[in-house]
Write an enzyme that holds these catalytic residues in place. Sequence first.
Site, PDB file in Angstrom:
ATOM      1  N   ASP A   1      40.788  37.612  42.705  1.00  5.81           N
ATOM      2  CA  ASP A   1      40.442  38.944  42.206  1.00  5.81           C
ATOM      3  C   ASP A   1      39.035  38.815  41.623  1.00  5.81           C
ATOM      4  O   ASP A   1      38.529  37.718  41.377  1.00  5.81           O
ATOM      5  CB  ASP A   1      41.454  39.408  41.146  1.00  5.81           C
ATOM      6  CG  ASP A   1      41.365  40.923  40.953  1.00  5.81           C
ATOM      7  OD1 ASP A   1      42.349  41.515  40.491  1.00  5.81           O
ATOM      8  OD2 ASP A   1      40.307  41.495  41.294  1.00  5.81           O
TER       9      ASP A   1
HETATM   10  C1  GLC Z   1      39.562  44.839  40.471  1.00  9.64           C
HETATM   11  C2  GLC Z   1      41.040  44.885  40.857  1.00  9.64           C
HETATM   12  C3  GLC Z   1      41.282  44.594  42.321  1.00  9.64           C
HETATM   13  C4  GLC Z   1      40.091  45.112  43.110  1.00  9.64           C
HETATM   14  C5  GLC Z   1      38.908  44.251  42.741  1.00  9.64           C
HETATM   15  C6  GLC Z   1      37.614  44.735  43.410  1.00  9.64           C
HETATM   16  O1  GLC Z   1      39.412  44.315  39.185  1.00  9.64           O
HETATM   17  O2  GLC Z   1      41.936  44.127  40.084  1.00  9.64           O
HETATM   18  O3  GLC Z   1      42.497  45.231  42.698  1.00  9.64           O
HETATM   19  O4  GLC Z   1      40.359  45.032  44.496  1.00  9.64           O
HETATM   20  O5  GLC Z   1      38.702  44.157  41.340  1.00  9.64           O
HETATM   21  O6  GLC Z   1      37.265  45.987  42.895  1.00  9.64           O
END
Ligand code: GLC
Length: 745
Positions: free
Chosen positions: A263
């Site tokens: 993430d």
């Molecule tokens: C965010 C989310 C994830 C998302 C990523 C990119 O913090 O947790 O679901 O795809 O970052 O935006």
Amino acid sequence: MKKLALAVALAVALPLTAQQELPVYLNEQKPLEERVEDALKRMTLREKINIIHAQSKFSAPGVPRLGIPELWCTDGPMGVRPEVMWDEWEQAKWTNDSCTAFPSLTCLAATWNPEMGQLYGKSIGAEARFRNKSVLLGPGVNIYRTPLCGRNFEYMGEDPYLASRMVVPYVQGVQSNGVSVCVKHFALNNNEINRHTSNPIVDDRTLYEIYLPAFKAAAVEGKAWSFMGGYNLFRGEHASYNPILMNQILKGEWKWDGAVISDWGAVHDTKTAVSGGLDMEFGSWTDGLSEGASNAYDNYWLATPYLKGIQDGTYSEDELNDKVRRVLRLTFRTAMDRNRPWGAMVSDAHKQACKTIGEEGVVLLRNEGSLLPIDLNKVKKIAVIGENAIKMMTVGGGSSSLKVKYEVTPLQGLKARIGNQAEIVYARGYVGDPTGEYNGVKTGQDLNDPRSAEELTAEAVEVAKHADIVLFFGGLNKSDHQDCEGTDRLTMDLPYNQNALIETLAAANPNLVVINISGTGVAMPWVNKVPSILQAWYLGNETGNTLASILMGDANPSGKLPYTYYASLEQCGAHKLGAYPGTKGVGALGEEVWDMPYNEGVFVGYRFTDKNKLKPTFPFGHGLSYTTFEYGKPTANSKTMNADGTLTVKVTVKNTGNRTGKEIVQLYIADKKASVARPVKELKGFQKITLAPGEEKEVSFTICKQALSFFDEAKHDWVAEPGKFEAIIAASATDIKGVVPFTLE
Ligand code: GLC
């Protein structure tokens, strides 16, 4: 056939020598693994390091020298995110990136219709393809463990079997476009509060029975090409590079060959990222990094620090080569698949898909009397009340926020559908969140209203009093603590004093319909004072048209709840047993950690309310129709599950009303005696059938041993213990239509 035909055409087209000259990794006639190995051996160490971490907010560099393209990712699970700056979250202000906003994934789950999963995946994948993205950062299949979780609207409910059946066709649909899904957030990211420091403490049985099945289905049946690791920890180690989750389970037990992507900002050190099964690092905020610094990406944990570690012998190249193989596989399956379709953006087909999925997912919770569907022969004056009748919801909620060409609000949809067949009078009722902006995307609405709550209530009552029917659009709105990433809800209560307003409206006019727009359950203290209640989800571009279609009866609602509608948090195991939000402690590196023991174990959702004989406001699997259904007595082909381990249960269902409708027939299994504490019953099958008035169909379920099994921690395997079981046919977790006892020899 198409691919073969094309391959043959290519082979014929290319003179033999030219084809032989194509390096193996570029030759699509060669097996994937041969291409991977050929590319790998051509890459320098620096190129191997480059390919496994970001070069910008949402892209990784590929290998320019070898013609291996960049890998572009995009959010989100309900629509393709508008382009952001190279290195910022802020908008790039492109003018070609307005998308179709599809309904929230909880709405998809509420359809209980795998065909809707396929339609959804195919459509959203086509939009990602058209935008030349190779990885769509979705779907999310974390479990609805608590109604407070800020991202329940992005997930598929409380039951692992339902989420498993709905996620597989979504994955297949997306990937049919040559775009990879990125199934998230693996695993146990079931709350947003302390999402970077939560440390769920979960026993293996709970993990394997509740929190893994949807991920396993996506990986093994759906053949997802990438997964996203969660922010949270698990048993003390970060999920995005957790040896148990990533190495032992995902890549080991499930034999998964895809790429694990962190993430954004989920990586905190090099050593465990190397050994913990992480393949690509995105969004890091590493030490010595100022966000947006030009050299940010070289400082990533899997960038220069990792390179140096290999050069000085701290790390071998083995782990690196495995990461690179997985990233190459992902690239060959997407950006380097020359046969990919071309996709489309905001097509009529996608708009229709948005409405079809929404119509199948809206849940008619209550319909006493005959308020719905609205009969324009009787109803001449309609009061529409509430901020959610006019507020755009495609913007907001966090990373799944979208930029759309249009969004039909409920009020607009009703006006378009009803025209001058009845008078529609609108009153705001309350002011919740008049803003409408996320990361630079603005709704363009000005919802500011200087009036006091008293004035707003008085106006609403006045309008309601003189109407034939009152439609109250309330609920949540994807602002902070109201179904939004990064924040959980603070209570189950509706915000902005809506409960008081609903009570007041019910007193002013008994012909009240409450349309609750939310992605999670809310407390409904007024439930018995409101004759008709709809659970409407965030429905995307076509919100107003979808809701008008349901309210007017153009579409017959057929959705059922994918989660238990608790009357209060006391009915939810995570809260009742004091297992949320956990207790603050100190982690291995001295950092703040919130230990969160999942005291409720497997007793999540209806598994908890069944066990404790609690009566929720509405049960899991509940949903009404504008017609009625009658079930026959279920029967089984045997009293014992036979040697090959199957048993067939049949039941007839008849439409006893006067209009066509769809019914979701549910099969639960009860283990009457086990060596471990098991739920009273567990969902192990469902079928959604369409019946014309008077039509009767037979539904048949073939039950296999797996459906009888629980996860035995000592054996680390699924076990079906001989003894007495029941096959339970039901229309919801509490509406039992028949029970068929049988024995497992
Ligand atoms: C965010 C989310 C994830 C998302 C990523 C990119 O913090 O947790 O679901 O795809 O970052 O935006």
